[in-house]
Design an enzyme around this catalytic site. Structure first.
Site, PDB file in Angstrom:
ATOM      1  N   LYS A   6       0.843  -1.196   0.000  1.00 24.69           N
ATOM      2  CA  LYS A   6       0.000   0.000   0.000  1.00 24.69           C
ATOM      3  C   LYS A   6       0.876   1.244   0.000  1.00 24.69           C
ATOM      4  CE  LYS A   6      -3.138   2.629   3.012  1.00 24.69           C
ATOM      5  NZ  LYS A   6      -3.828   2.668   4.323  1.00 24.69           N
TER       6      LYS A   6
ATOM      7  N   ASP B 198      -2.634  10.649   3.258  1.00 25.23           N
ATOM      8  CA  ASP B 198      -4.033  10.288   3.416  1.00 25.23           C
ATOM      9  C   ASP B 198      -4.775  11.349   4.221  1.00 25.23           C
ATOM     10  OD1 ASP B 198      -6.459   9.042   3.543  1.00 25.23           O
ATOM     11  OD2 ASP B 198      -5.866   7.593   5.078  1.00 25.23           O
TER      12      ASP B 198
ATOM     13  N   LYS C 135     -10.256  13.257   7.685  1.00 29.43           N
ATOM     14  CA  LYS C 135      -9.777  12.980   9.033  1.00 29.43           C
ATOM     15  C   LYS C 135      -9.748  14.272   9.847  1.00 29.43           C
ATOM     16  CE  LYS C 135      -6.440   9.404   7.558  1.00 29.43           C
ATOM     17  NZ  LYS C 135      -6.942   8.238   8.317  1.00 29.43           N
TER      18      LYS C 135
ATOM     19  N   ASP D 273       1.535   6.556   5.376  1.00 31.37           N
ATOM     20  CA  ASP D 273       0.556   5.607   4.859  1.00 31.37           C
ATOM     21  C   ASP D 273       1.036   4.873   3.610  1.00 31.37           C
ATOM     22  OD1 ASP D 273      -1.834   4.428   5.536  1.00 31.37           O
ATOM     23  OD2 ASP D 273      -3.081   5.816   4.394  1.00 31.37           O
TER      24      ASP D 273
ATOM     25  N   ASP E 281     -12.222   7.259   3.585  1.00 34.21           N
ATOM     26  CA  ASP E 281     -11.022   7.098   4.412  1.00 34.21           C
ATOM     27  C   ASP E 281     -10.624   5.636   4.544  1.00 34.21           C
ATOM     28  OD1 ASP E 281      -8.886   7.958   5.928  1.00 34.21           O
ATOM     29  OD2 ASP E 281      -9.997   7.960   7.810  1.00 34.21           O
TER      30      ASP E 281
ATOM     31  N   GLU F 200      -9.478   3.900   2.073  1.00 34.22           N
ATOM     32  CA  GLU F 200      -8.977   3.893   0.687  1.00 34.22           C
ATOM     33  C   GLU F 200      -7.909   2.852   0.421  1.00 34.22           C
ATOM     34  OE1 GLU F 200      -5.731   5.126   2.744  1.00 34.22           O
ATOM     35  OE2 GLU F 200      -7.754   5.889   3.044  1.00 34.22           O
TER      36      GLU F 200
ATOM     37  N   ARG G 243      -7.536  -0.304   1.071  1.00 36.45           N
ATOM     38  CA  ARG G 243      -7.960  -1.614   0.555  1.00 36.45           C
ATOM     39  C   ARG G 243      -8.333  -1.538  -0.924  1.00 36.45           C
ATOM     40  NH1 ARG G 243     -12.562  -1.912   5.006  1.00 36.45           N
ATOM     41  NH2 ARG G 243     -10.883  -0.731   6.029  1.00 36.45           N
TER      42      ARG G 243
END
Length: 498
Positions: free
Chosen positions: A260, A265, A272, A283, A342, A344, A346
């Protein structure tokens, strides 16, 4: 990077700035570790001073003494290793952490000799030294650059006798890979974004046995990678998918690593809170781990083919940002209803897993800072491991544990899948809040394909949301900031197939 050499000379006469030895936690305080090869007067001096200063020998404790009789080094550091217990039963890991703590304490010094453990611990000590002697100073300005201490310049690791394996060489390759992953994670998101991440890996791979292919937004569109495109469409910095291929002759297996790579993010439209964004440059730690591990495996000439997929996007709130209620078509044609922008990670990972499946590897392992639920369940230092195959899950956790990376296997109950049913698409990308770590993994499992025999490819998911970034004080060989979590586990896992 700190230079590393091995020596089997007398430690008391070494011409270095500092000598590092170990202590253990005894009943009445710190005790010099068994086998500490020092003259009697030096041992007596250190023992009495450890008692006088109230040293305990606990892990991460560093007691520094000057002018120790019978020792040429100006300083002697006695580093605690704690005791063998359920928390850290492995002696190699205790010495690895002690070496890291010693190296951190020696920032600004020119040279040191580390005499920790026996010959069987030499590689762990070497890794600990190199990982502990790390500092991310790339962006220090005039206010701090002149006063910041540089990492320890040169280290020797004491090893009795000859060794068949290249301890220093292997430790250096592994440590350099971890350091590269740390650097990527620590780089600010205005500097590291999908395109520049891909450029960094391309430069790093130049001249190696690793081949790279980079898909830009147009190529991702043509290839049907709606997950990555959907996440990245709210950013002015388009997404990328980087495929890294290491294919040695006579490879004994083929593994696929999927990472990933959300370079920042914001949470997208489901934004967030401000405090939740502060560390979100981390991230992309999964992609950093994959990139570093594949390059290291090529340098180590491991006879296992490995394909790495770096799923790179920036999750922002621009005019075209993905909305809750959108439906995207993933690699392979399945449709997904977006519920929470949020969640995202996956989505980009699912495209990577689907793509990896098309090449029918022996196993797929994905790694991601995927869920806060993993942190709630396992804390900040332990990675969660899930799989569609019990043997693979144990193999992944075993590889991680062998190199000192805490990992814990978690189940994937079948009933979780029902919470992702959608009335308007093949599935939703979120489900029940309970068991959120497993819900995310169950979503990823949906995109694992089949092998030539028509069987589902073995797949494992590693959630490093906790250990990927250390917001607290440094400990052992783990610095504040990016940790390089998962790099050593992936390297060890691939080596297990050799």
């Amino acid at each position: 990077m700190t230079t590393l050499t091995l020596t089997d000379g007398k430690i008391a006469s070494a011409k270095v700035d500092a000598l590092v030895v170990a202590s253990t936690a005894g009943t009445d305080g710190a005790v010099l570790a068994e086998g500490t090869d020092l003259p009697k007067n030096a041992r007596t001096h250190l023992t009495s001073n450890l008692t006088a200063t109230g040293a305990t020998g606990k892990a991460d404790e560093v007691a520094t003494f000057a002018g120790v009789p019978g020792v040429s080094a100006g300083l002697v550091l006695v580093v605690g290793t704690g005791k063998a217990d359920a928390a850290v039963p492995d002696a190699a890991e205790r010495y690895r952490r002690a070496a890291g703590a010693g190296a951190r304490a020696l920032a600004g010094k020119k040279s040191a000799l580390f005499a920790l453990g026996g010959a069987e611990h030499a590689r762990a000590v070497a890794e600990g030294v190199l990982l502990g002697a790390y500092a991310f100073q790339t962006f220090l300005g005039e206010g701090k650059s002149s006063s910041a201490k540089a990492p320890l310049e040169a280290a020797q690791v004491h090893v009795k006798g000859r060794h068949k394996e290249d301890v220093a060489g292997q430790a250096s390759v592994v440590a350099d890979a971890v350091r590269y992953a740390r650097d990527l994670v620590n780089t600010p998101p205005n500097v590291l974004f999908p395109e520049s991440f891909a450029t960094s890996v391309s430069k790093r791979a130049a001249g190696s046995k690793v081949k790279l292919e980079v898909w830009d937004a147009d190529k991702l569109q043509a290839e049907g990678c709606g997950g990555i495109l959907g996440v990245g469409q709210g950013s002015g910095r388009p997404p990328r998918l980087v495929t890294m291929t290491y294919k040695p002759r006579g490879a004994k297996a083929h593994l696929a690593f999927v990472g990933k790579g959300i370079t920042f993010d914001s949470g997208g439209l489901c934004i967030k809170p401000g405090t939740g964004m502060v560390t979100m440059k981390c991230d992309m730690a999964g992609a950093a781990a994959v990139a570093a591990a594949v390059l290291a495996l090529a340098e180590l000439k491991v006879p296992v083919a490995v394909t790495g997929y770096l799923c790179l996007a920036e999750n922002m709130t621009g005019d075209l940002a993905q909305r809750p209620g959108d439906i995207v078509t993933m690699r392979g044609g399945r449709t997904v209803e977006i519920i929470n922008t949020d969640a995202e990670g996956r989505l980009v990972m699912a495209d990577g897993i689907a793509l990896a499946s098309e090449h029918k590897p022996d196993a797929i392992v994905d790694i991601a800072t995927l869920t806060g639920a993993c942190v709630i369940a396992l804390g900040n230092r332990t990675m969660g491991v899930m799989a569609n195959d019990d043997e693979l899950r144990e193999r992944v956790t075993g590889a991680a544990s062998l190199v000192g990376e805490a990992a814990w296997g978690m189940p994937l109950p079948e009933e979780i899948r029902g919470s992702m049913d959608s009335p308007v698409a093949d599935l939703k990308h979120t489900g029940d809040r309970a068991g959120g770590m497993m819900v995310a993994a169950k979503f990823l499992e949906e995109f694992v394909g089949k092998n030539d025999a028509g069987e589902t490819i073995k797949w494992s998911h590693i959630d490093i949301a906790g250990p990927a970034f250390n917001e607290k004080s440094a400990w052992g060989y783990t610095p504040t900031g990016g940790t390089g979590s998962g790099v050593r586990a992936l390297i060890e896992l691939a080596q297990s197939y050799a």
